[in-house]
Design a protein around this motif. Structure first.
Motif, short mmCIF file in Angstrom:
data_model
loop_
_atom_site.label_atom_id
_atom_site.label_comp_id
_atom_site.label_asym_id
_atom_site.label_seq_id
_atom_site.Cartn_x
_atom_site.Cartn_y
_atom_site.Cartn_z
N UNK A 1 0.47 -1.36 -0.35
CA UNK A 1 -0.43 -0.36 -0.34
C UNK A 1 1.10 1.14 0.07
N UNK A 2 0.75 2.03 -1.01
CA UNK A 2 1.18 3.26 -0.94
C UNK A 2 0.56 4.33 -0.22
N UNK B 1 5.13 3.92 1.89
CA UNK B 1 5.19 2.37 1.32
C UNK B 1 4.96 1.47 2.26
N UNK B 2 4.10 0.48 2.49
CA UNK B 2 4.31 -0.02 3.50
C UNK B 2 3.54 -1.38 2.93
N UNK B 3 3.88 -2.73 3.45
CA UNK B 3 4.05 -4.47 2.97
C UNK B 3 3.60 -4.38 3.99
N UNK B 4 2.40 -5.71 3.61
CA UNK B 4 2.16 -6.37 4.43
C UNK B 4 2.02 -7.82 3.44
N UNK C 1 8.05 -0.51 5.89
CA UNK C 1 7.15 0.26 6.56
C UNK C 1 8.42 1.33 6.06
N UNK C 2 8.53 1.87 4.52
CA UNK C 2 9.70 2.94 4.45
C UNK C 2 9.08 4.42 3.76
N UNK C 3 9.75 5.20 3.78
CA UNK C 3 9.25 6.71 3.41
C UNK C 3 8.31 6.62 2.02
N UNK C 4 8.32 7.40 1.79
CA UNK C 4 7.78 7.02 -0.08
C UNK C 4 8.93 8.06 -0.35
#
Length: 93
Positions: free
Chosen positions: A8-9, A14-17, A25-28
């Motif tokens: 999900x962005x 940007x988060x990945x599950x 979980x990273x800064x875009x």
């Protein structure tokens, strides 16, 4: 490897599950044509890919122990070779 990941962005992150757990979980980054890779992720991904390849190449469970046999051997065992089948059909007619 081999699992579904939902990414999900948002405007800022940007988060990945995976399987209900946040795995990234990273800064875009909004820069054009930019790929940002954490070197620790590259090493981990390489290790996981290698392990996944080893697992996929190994036979699994009871089926792995079973041999394969030419189907013609069953025809011979049960007396149903093509020549026998032709002979039986002619006798029945």
């Amino acid at each position: 490897m081999g699992r579904l990941v939902q990414v999900t962005g948002t405007l800022e992150r940007v988060v990945a599950v995976c399987e209900g757990q946040v795995v990234a979980d990273h800064r875009r980054c909004w820069a054009k044509e930019q790929t940002i890779t954490d070197s620790a992720h590259v090493h981990t991904a390489r290790s996981l890919r290698a392990e996944y390849g080893r697992i996929k190449s190994q036979p699994a469970g009871r089926a792995a122990m079973a041999g394969t046999r030419d189907l013609a051997s069953y025809d011979q065992l049960f007396g149903t070779t093509p020549a026998e089948q032709h002979h039986q059909v002619r006798r029945a007619a």
